[in-house]
Structure formats: structure tokens, C-alpha cells
Design a protein around this motif. Structure first.
Motif, short mmCIF file in Angstrom:
data_model
loop_
_atom_site.label_atom_id
_atom_site.label_comp_id
_atom_site.label_asym_id
_atom_site.label_seq_id
_atom_site.Cartn_x
_atom_site.Cartn_y
_atom_site.Cartn_z
N ALA A 267 -2.70 -10.33 1.45
CA ALA A 267 -2.82 -11.72 1.00
C ALA A 267 -2.72 -11.87 -0.52
CB ALA A 267 -4.15 -12.31 1.49
N LEU A 268 -2.52 -10.77 -1.26
CA LEU A 268 -2.42 -10.87 -2.71
C LEU A 268 -1.25 -11.78 -3.10
CD1 LEU A 268 -2.95 -7.15 -3.81
CD2 LEU A 268 -4.57 -9.04 -4.09
N ARG A 269 -1.47 -12.60 -4.12
CA ARG A 269 -0.44 -13.50 -4.62
C ARG A 269 -0.32 -13.33 -6.14
NH1 ARG A 269 0.37 -13.14 -0.15
NH2 ARG A 269 0.53 -14.75 1.47
N PRO A 270 0.85 -13.62 -6.72
CA PRO A 270 1.02 -13.40 -8.16
C PRO A 270 0.09 -14.27 -9.01
CG PRO A 270 3.14 -13.70 -7.05
CD PRO A 270 2.09 -14.07 -6.06
N VAL A 271 -0.30 -13.71 -10.13
CA VAL A 271 -1.06 -14.45 -11.14
C VAL A 271 -0.09 -15.27 -11.99
CG1 VAL A 271 -2.56 -14.24 -13.17
CG2 VAL A 271 -2.88 -12.72 -11.19
N ARG A 272 1.04 -14.70 -12.32
CA ARG A 272 2.03 -15.34 -13.19
C ARG A 272 3.04 -16.12 -12.36
NH1 ARG A 272 -0.30 -11.27 -14.95
NH2 ARG A 272 -0.75 -10.93 -17.18
N GLU A 273 3.42 -17.27 -12.87
CA GLU A 273 4.22 -18.21 -12.10
C GLU A 273 5.55 -17.63 -11.65
OE1 GLU A 273 6.23 -22.64 -12.69
OE2 GLU A 273 4.61 -21.97 -14.01
N ARG A 274 6.21 -16.85 -12.49
CA ARG A 274 7.55 -16.35 -12.15
C ARG A 274 7.56 -14.90 -11.67
NH1 ARG A 274 10.95 -16.42 -16.83
NH2 ARG A 274 9.10 -16.62 -18.15
N ALA A 275 6.39 -14.33 -11.51
CA ALA A 275 6.32 -12.96 -11.00
C ALA A 275 6.49 -12.95 -9.49
CB ALA A 275 4.99 -12.32 -11.38
N LEU A 276 7.11 -11.89 -8.99
CA LEU A 276 7.23 -11.67 -7.56
C LEU A 276 6.38 -10.46 -7.19
CD1 LEU A 276 11.09 -12.12 -7.10
CD2 LEU A 276 9.29 -13.83 -6.75
N LEU A 277 5.67 -10.57 -6.08
CA LEU A 277 4.71 -9.53 -5.68
C LEU A 277 4.94 -9.16 -4.23
CD1 LEU A 277 2.07 -7.90 -6.40
CD2 LEU A 277 0.82 -9.86 -5.50
N ALA A 278 4.94 -7.87 -3.95
CA ALA A 278 5.06 -7.40 -2.56
C ALA A 278 4.11 -6.23 -2.36
CB ALA A 278 6.49 -6.97 -2.26
N THR A 279 3.47 -6.20 -1.21
CA THR A 279 2.66 -5.04 -0.83
C THR A 279 3.22 -4.50 0.48
OG1 THR A 279 1.05 -6.38 0.39
CG2 THR A 279 0.59 -5.96 -1.94
N ARG A 280 3.29 -3.18 0.58
CA ARG A 280 3.79 -2.60 1.82
C ARG A 280 3.06 -1.29 2.12
NH1 ARG A 280 8.27 1.17 0.98
NH2 ARG A 280 8.88 1.27 -1.22
N LEU A 281 2.90 -1.03 3.40
CA LEU A 281 2.26 0.20 3.84
C LEU A 281 3.26 1.34 3.76
CD1 LEU A 281 0.25 -0.89 7.02
CD2 LEU A 281 -0.57 -0.65 4.69
N LEU A 282 2.89 2.40 3.07
CA LEU A 282 3.69 3.61 3.06
C LEU A 282 3.34 4.50 4.24
CD1 LEU A 282 3.50 4.45 -0.76
CD2 LEU A 282 5.29 3.20 0.46
N SER A 283 2.07 4.51 4.59
CA SER A 283 1.62 5.19 5.80
C SER A 283 0.26 4.64 6.16
CB SER A 283 1.54 6.72 5.60
OG SER A 283 0.56 7.04 4.63
N HIS A 284 -0.07 4.73 7.45
CA HIS A 284 -1.35 4.16 7.91
C HIS A 284 -1.89 5.00 9.05
CE1 HIS A 284 -4.46 1.47 9.17
NE2 HIS A 284 -3.88 1.23 10.33
N ARG A 285 -3.08 5.53 8.82
CA ARG A 285 -3.80 6.23 9.87
C ARG A 285 -5.13 5.52 10.08
NH1 ARG A 285 -2.20 12.18 7.64
NH2 ARG A 285 -0.58 12.65 9.15
N PRO A 286 -5.32 4.93 11.24
CA PRO A 286 -6.54 4.13 11.46
C PRO A 286 -7.79 4.99 11.52
CG PRO A 286 -5.31 4.38 13.50
CD PRO A 286 -4.45 4.97 12.42
N THR A 287 -8.91 4.37 11.28
CA THR A 287 -10.20 5.05 11.38
C THR A 287 -10.42 5.56 12.80
OG1 THR A 287 -11.10 3.58 9.69
CG2 THR A 287 -12.68 4.82 11.02
N TRP A 288 -10.79 6.82 12.89
CA TRP A 288 -11.15 7.43 14.18
C TRP A 288 -12.64 7.70 14.17
CZ3 TRP A 288 -10.24 13.33 15.03
CH2 TRP A 288 -10.84 13.73 16.22
N GLN A 289 -13.37 6.90 14.94
CA GLN A 289 -14.81 7.07 15.03
C GLN A 289 -15.17 7.88 16.28
OE1 GLN A 289 -16.04 2.82 14.64
NE2 GLN A 289 -17.06 3.50 12.78
#
Length: 381
Positions: A267-289
Motif C-alpha cells: 500500500a506504499l504510495r509516493p511522497v513526491r508528486e511526480r515520483a513513481l513507486l513499485a514494490t514487488r516480492l522477490l521471494s516469499h516463504r510463509p511462516t510455518w508454525q
């Protein structure tokens, strides 16, 4: 390096695998070791296949059932290491009493040796066993980004999952793991002359710094480990930086905080008006309880080990592996069945020579004994 002519078969196999350096992402090096492993697996009685990927194939081995119906027993391991080609020059193969050293011996080429020795023995003796499926992953050390789908698919039909990662110090097994996720935050700004026309630019590095502050606030007060492992961007001090990125490593102890933090990152969004922001998962291992299914499997393994004169226990671990995926899916899972040693990812990495045989004994007994533990997945276990 010393000749392998005087080594017992297990040590000789470990030496061969170690001399085939196999860093993650080095397709040529991985392919060379994969050919050796597939040949040894075929000699042990497995049917071999590959799941091809540009950065390294995943190996899929099947030992057909003998006298035991139902779902297969799944084993998870890997053949990539953290060590680049050339590491052997300064970290050579050596055997000093019970201590065997070399890049990848502990994590986890010794596990491959024990696995193949155990399977060969079971086939040779004609003992009854369920179908045994083995996934030998090529990118485990970077979170298995291309292998996780295969792991999930195989786990869905497995009666139980055994992980061949290194054990706890002393040899105890692993019954849960922290969730582990790698995330990249990417910022696109706009270049401009830093003195003549700075307002025409959008500094991607400044935007990235502000986003990293937000990320730290997001995890504050939570039982979450955050490590900013890589930051890169810009080029010259007289040019407003047009691009920047950071790679984050996150470790979680529970699914609730994991879900909240990953949702916050998305849900992160840019602070600066003309900036573009992207977040992506490089890898994901869920919690194993730890859960009841895993506890039952551990009890069976401990009982089988006791019958061999081996004393074992189990507890959760901080590190992550492919068993995160199977454990989080609710499949009965226990990890740490590779031979004991120490120094994973460190220059002093070592494994116990005696542990090779002991773990091969245990795995052979599990292949032929775990099917008495209860019904298969298809029967509702």
C-alpha cells in the motif's frame, strides 16, 4: 586436493559433489552437478526428471512404491550453494577425523549423500515402502522463486514432508520456521541538473529514503526482523537521481504480523508528486508454525530413531527453507534431516563424517517405517 581412493563411498560421493561448485544462478555450474546427481539417483533406483528453468533446472526424482499404497513421501532438498565458483581455492575440501570441510558440504550436499545412500539400501534390500518423491531445488538459497510452485504442487499430494536442510546444532530436527520474504522497493524519478534546474527533477534516492523510513515505522513494535540489504541508485552528484531501489529482507514469527506488514508494503504510495513507486516480492516463504500434524510426524521420527539407538528431539528454527511452504500448507512436515555439522554460509562450514552414515540409516528406516504412522493424505490424515 587429496585422492578419494581411500574414502568410503559416502565421503567419496560428498567429495565429488563438493568439487562441483554450484552457486545459485550459475546455470553451467548447476547443470554439471545436476548431471552427476541424476546419474547417482538413477543408480540408486530413482526415476529422474527435470523441471527446466533458465537459471538452473529443478530435479524431480521418483522411487516407485513397493508394497505400500497411498500418497507419496516427499523429500525436499537443494543443490545450489551460496559459494561462487572458485571458492575451493581458498576453502578446499578436507577431511580431518570426523570433520569434513568445503563449500556446501553442510548446506546441504551431505544431505544429498545421505538421501541417495538410504534409497539405494532400501532398493537393495527389497523393503516395502511408499512412493518416494524428491525435489532437488536449484534456487533455494535465494528463496526458491522459481521452485515454490513446484513445491506447493508436490506437497498437495504428499502424506508427509521431510526436509533435508541442516539440523539444529547437535542434530535435533526443525518443526517450524520464521516466515521469510524478500521485497524490492523501486522508485522512478526524473533526472535534471542538480544546480541549474533542480526543481525540474525528482530525486529517486530522496524518495526511497522517505519510503524506508515509512517501512521502519510499519514494522516498529512488531516481532518482525527487517534488514535493508541492498540500496542502489543515481549516478552523479551533479545529476538529480532518476532511479533507485532497495532490497529488504523480512522475517516473521506469526502469520498475522506477516500479512499486516506485507499489506502495508503493497500500500506504499509516493511522497513526491511526480515520483513513481513499485514494490514487488522477490521471494516469499510463509511462516510455518508448529502444529499437531508436524508434532505427530516428529513423534514417529523420534521413535524410529530410538530404534536405531539415535536420540533426537525437535524445535522451531529461525532460518527459512522450502519446508516453510509445506508446513504453512498444513502438510505434516519436519526438517533438519541432513547430517549434523555447523557453519552454514560461513568459511568454517563443516559436516560430520559419521553423521553421513547415521542420517542415511535414519532415512532408510523412515522410508520403510513411516507408512505405519497412520493414514495417507488420501485417507484424511
Amino acid at each position: 586436493m587429496s585422492s578419494s581412493s581411500h574414502l568410503d563411498p559416502a565421503l567419496a560421493a560428498l567429495r565429488r559433489y563438493t568439487l562441483h561448485e554450484s552457486p545459485t544462478g550459475d546455470r553451467r555450474a548447476l547443470a554439471a552437478l545436476a548431471d552427476v546427481l541424476d546419474a547417482d539417483a538413477a543408480d540408486a533406483g530413482f526415476h529422474t526428471a527435470r523441471e527446466p528453468h533458465p537459471d538452473g533446472d529443478h530435479l524431480v526424482w521418483t522411487l516407485p512404491a513397493r508394497g505400500v499404497a497411498g500418497d507419496p513421501l516427499l523429500l525436499l532438498t537443494h543443490y545450489d550453494t551460496v559459494w561462487p565458483v572458485g571458492t575451493l581455492a581458498g576453502m578446499p575440501w578436507s577431511v580431518d577425523g570426523d570433520t569434513v570441510r568445503g563449500p556446501g558440504v553442510y548446506d546441504t550436499k551431505a544431505g544429498l549423500v545421505a538421501l541417495l545412500a538410504a534409497a539405494a539400501r532400501v532398493v537393495r534390500e527389497g523393503a516395502p515402502h511408499p512412493e518416494i518423491r524428491v525435489l532437488v531445488v536449484a534456487d533455494e538459497e535465494i528463496g526458491s522463486p522459481t521452485a515454490t510452485g513446484l513445491v506447493r504442487a508436490e506437497a498437495g499430494r504428499a502424506r508427509a514432508v521431510l526436509g533435508l536442510e541442516p539440523p539444529h546444532p547437535g542434530g535435533d530436527l526443525k518443526t517450524g520456521r520464521r516466515g521469510s520474504t524478500r521485497v524490492r522497493i523501486e522508485v522512478t524519478g526524473a533526472e535534471a541538473h542538480a544546480a541549474l534546474d533542480p526543481d525540474a527533477g525528482v530525486n529517486a534516492i530522496d524518495e526511497l529514503v522517505d519510503q524506508l523510513v515509512r517501512v521502519r515505522a510499519l514494522v516498529a513494535g512488531r516481532p518482525v526482523l527487517l534488514n535493508t540489504g541492498t540500496v542502489a541508485g543515481g549516478g552523479r552528484t551533479n545529476v538529480v537521481a532518476g532511479a533507485a531501489h532497495a532490497d529488504l529482507g523480512l522475517r516473521f514469527t506469526d502469520p498475522g504480523n506477516e500479512d499486516a506488514v506485507l499489506a502495508g508494503l503493497a500500500a506504499l504510495r509516493p511522497v513526491r508528486e511526480r515520483a513513481l513507486l513499485a514494490t514487488r516480492l522477490l521471494s516469499h516463504r510463509p511462516t510455518w508454525q508448529p502444529d499437531e500434524a508436524g508434532a505427530h510426524l516428529l513423534d514417529r521420527i523420534v521413535a524410529v530413531a530410538a530404534g536405531l539407538g539415535q536420540r533426537l528431539a525437535g524445535r522451531p528454527a529461525d532460518g527459512a527453507a522450502d519446508t516453510n511452504t509445506t508446513g504453512a500448507l498444513g502438510r505434516p512436515t519436519v526438517d533438519g534431516l541432513a547430517p549434523p555439522g555447523g557453519g552454514a554460509h560461513a568459511r568454517h562450514e563443516w559436516v560430520s563424517a559419521a553423521g553421513l552414515g547415521a542420517r542415511a540409516d535414519l532415512l532408510a528406516a523412515l522410508f520403510t517405517g513411516l507408512h505405519t504412522a497412520g493414514p495417507s493424505h488420501g485417507d484424511g490424515a
